[in-house]
Write a protein that holds these residues in place. Structure first.
Motif, PDB file in Angstrom:
ATOM      1  N   THR A 120     -17.386  -5.993  14.308  1.00  0.00           N
ATOM      2  CA  THR A 120     -17.608  -5.290  13.051  1.00  0.00           C
ATOM      3  C   THR A 120     -19.105  -5.206  12.802  1.00  0.00           C
ATOM      4  O   THR A 120     -19.803  -6.221  12.869  1.00  0.00           O
ATOM      5  N   TYR A 121     -19.586  -3.983  12.523  1.00  0.00           N
ATOM      6  CA  TYR A 121     -21.003  -3.773  12.216  1.00  0.00           C
ATOM      7  C   TYR A 121     -21.139  -3.584  10.711  1.00  0.00           C
ATOM      8  O   TYR A 121     -20.699  -2.570  10.156  1.00  0.00           O
ATOM      9  N   GLN A 122     -21.742  -4.611  10.061  1.00  0.00           N
ATOM     10  CA  GLN A 122     -21.907  -4.626   8.611  1.00  0.00           C
ATOM     11  C   GLN A 122     -20.593  -4.227   7.962  1.00  0.00           C
ATOM     12  O   GLN A 122     -19.539  -4.706   8.338  1.00  0.00           O
ATOM     13  N   ASP A 123     -20.621  -3.350   6.977  1.00  0.00           N
ATOM     14  CA  ASP A 123     -19.371  -2.867   6.389  1.00  0.00           C
ATOM     15  C   ASP A 123     -19.212  -1.385   6.708  1.00  0.00           C
ATOM     16  O   ASP A 123     -18.642  -0.628   5.948  1.00  0.00           O
ATOM     17  N   ILE A 124     -19.698  -1.013   7.915  1.00  0.00           N
ATOM     18  CA  ILE A 124     -19.699   0.391   8.308  1.00  0.00           C
ATOM     19  C   ILE A 124     -18.553   0.721   9.261  1.00  0.00           C
ATOM     20  O   ILE A 124     -17.839   1.697   9.058  1.00  0.00           O
ATOM     21  N   LEU A 125     -18.393  -0.108  10.326  1.00  0.00           N
ATOM     22  CA  LEU A 125     -17.385   0.226  11.317  1.00  0.00           C
ATOM     23  C   LEU A 125     -16.947  -0.969  12.135  1.00  0.00           C
ATOM     24  O   LEU A 125     -17.637  -1.978  12.195  1.00  0.00           O
ATOM     25  N   ARG A 126     -15.781  -0.825  12.787  1.00  0.00           N
ATOM     26  CA  ARG A 126     -15.304  -1.737  13.829  1.00  0.00           C
ATOM     27  C   ARG A 126     -15.361  -0.950  15.128  1.00  0.00           C
ATOM     28  O   ARG A 126     -15.006   0.234  15.165  1.00  0.00           O
ATOM     29  N   ILE A 138     -14.674   3.736  27.677  1.00  0.00           N
ATOM     30  CA  ILE A 138     -14.730   4.468  26.425  1.00  0.00           C
ATOM     31  C   ILE A 138     -15.083   3.508  25.296  1.00  0.00           C
ATOM     32  O   ILE A 138     -14.818   2.319  25.374  1.00  0.00           O
ATOM     33  N   GLU A 139     -15.721   4.049  24.284  1.00  0.00           N
ATOM     34  CA  GLU A 139     -16.022   3.300  23.064  1.00  0.00           C
ATOM     35  C   GLU A 139     -15.120   3.837  21.972  1.00  0.00           C
ATOM     36  O   GLU A 139     -14.983   5.057  21.813  1.00  0.00           O
ATOM     37  N   LEU A 140     -14.483   2.932  21.255  1.00  0.00           N
ATOM     38  CA  LEU A 140     -13.637   3.316  20.138  1.00  0.00           C
ATOM     39  C   LEU A 140     -14.289   2.835  18.849  1.00  0.00           C
ATOM     40  O   LEU A 140     -14.706   1.670  18.765  1.00  0.00           O
ATOM     41  N   CYS A 141     -14.357   3.697  17.840  1.00  0.00           N
ATOM     42  CA  CYS A 141     -15.002   3.365  16.561  1.00  0.00           C
ATOM     43  C   CYS A 141     -14.041   3.703  15.413  1.00  0.00           C
ATOM     44  O   CYS A 141     -13.522   4.813  15.353  1.00  0.00           O
ATOM     45  N   GLU A 142     -13.851   2.735  14.544  1.00  0.00           N
ATOM     46  CA  GLU A 142     -13.089   2.972  13.316  1.00  0.00           C
ATOM     47  C   GLU A 142     -14.053   2.754  12.143  1.00  0.00           C
ATOM     48  O   GLU A 142     -14.534   1.642  11.925  1.00  0.00           O
ATOM     49  N   TYR A 143     -14.339   3.837  11.427  1.00  0.00           N
ATOM     50  CA  TYR A 143     -15.256   3.740  10.297  1.00  0.00           C
ATOM     51  C   TYR A 143     -14.477   3.331   9.049  1.00  0.00           C
ATOM     52  O   TYR A 143     -13.345   3.751   8.837  1.00  0.00           O
ATOM     53  N   PHE A 144     -15.108   2.483   8.218  1.00  0.00           N
ATOM     54  CA  PHE A 144     -14.500   2.084   6.960  1.00  0.00           C
ATOM     55  C   PHE A 144     -14.703   3.193   5.954  1.00  0.00           C
ATOM     56  O   PHE A 144     -15.740   3.825   5.898  1.00  0.00           O
ATOM     57  N   SER A 145     -13.690   3.414   5.126  1.00  0.00           N
ATOM     58  CA  SER A 145     -13.761   4.479   4.117  1.00  0.00           C
ATOM     59  C   SER A 145     -14.628   4.105   2.965  1.00  0.00           C
ATOM     60  O   SER A 145     -14.846   3.009   2.631  1.00  0.00           O
TER      61      SER A 145
END
Length: 145
Positions: A120-126, A138-145
């Protein structure tokens, strides 16, 4: 003159069906498959007598494509598919997903392995790196809303 857009990224594989299944499970759509051979193709890619099957995959928003190629001739050579991220050359493709845990659960039966951790990068994404078939990174990114 500037480019207009990016059309696709090409990935050579030894098992086209497995690669297509992996990217479909990720959420990409199969745009089409095609047999490739002849003077035109040889002239473009610089391999005489080439024969291959390709599958064009597209993202659901129709903006990006991956061309998967499986060569019958000449036989594919080892391109060090298991190279680490800091090796020279094209190393990974990144995707934004809506649910990282669910995506990983769906990709594991297709051979996907998380390279190390989901972070987890700060409160921006996993995010995490995943190896798929043929060692595709591959890189997978889930951004927080």
């Amino acid at each position: 003159m500037a480019i207009k857009s990016m059309h696709h990224v090409g990935v050579t594989v030894t098992d086209l069906a497995a690669a297509v299944a992996f990217f479909q499970e990720l959420g990409m759509e199969l745009e089409g498959k095609m047999h490739m051979e002849g003077a035109f193709v040889d002239g473009v890619i610089g391999l005489d007598g080439s024969r291959s099957e390709i599958a064009m995959m597209r993202t659901p928003d129709d903006r990006y494509r991956i061309e998967l190629s499986e060569f019958q001739t000449p036989q594919s050579i080892d391109g060090s598919a298991r190279s680490p991220i800091h090796a020279l050359g094209l190393r990974h493709i990144a995707f934004v997903v809506d649910d990282l845990d669910d995506t990983l659960d769906r990709l594991r039966p297709h051979g996907a392995e998380v390279v190390k951790n989901v972070e987890t990068y700060q409160d921006i994404l996993r995010t995490c790196y995943v190896r798929g078939p043929e060692g595709i990174l591959i890189e997978l990114c889930e951004y927080f809303s």
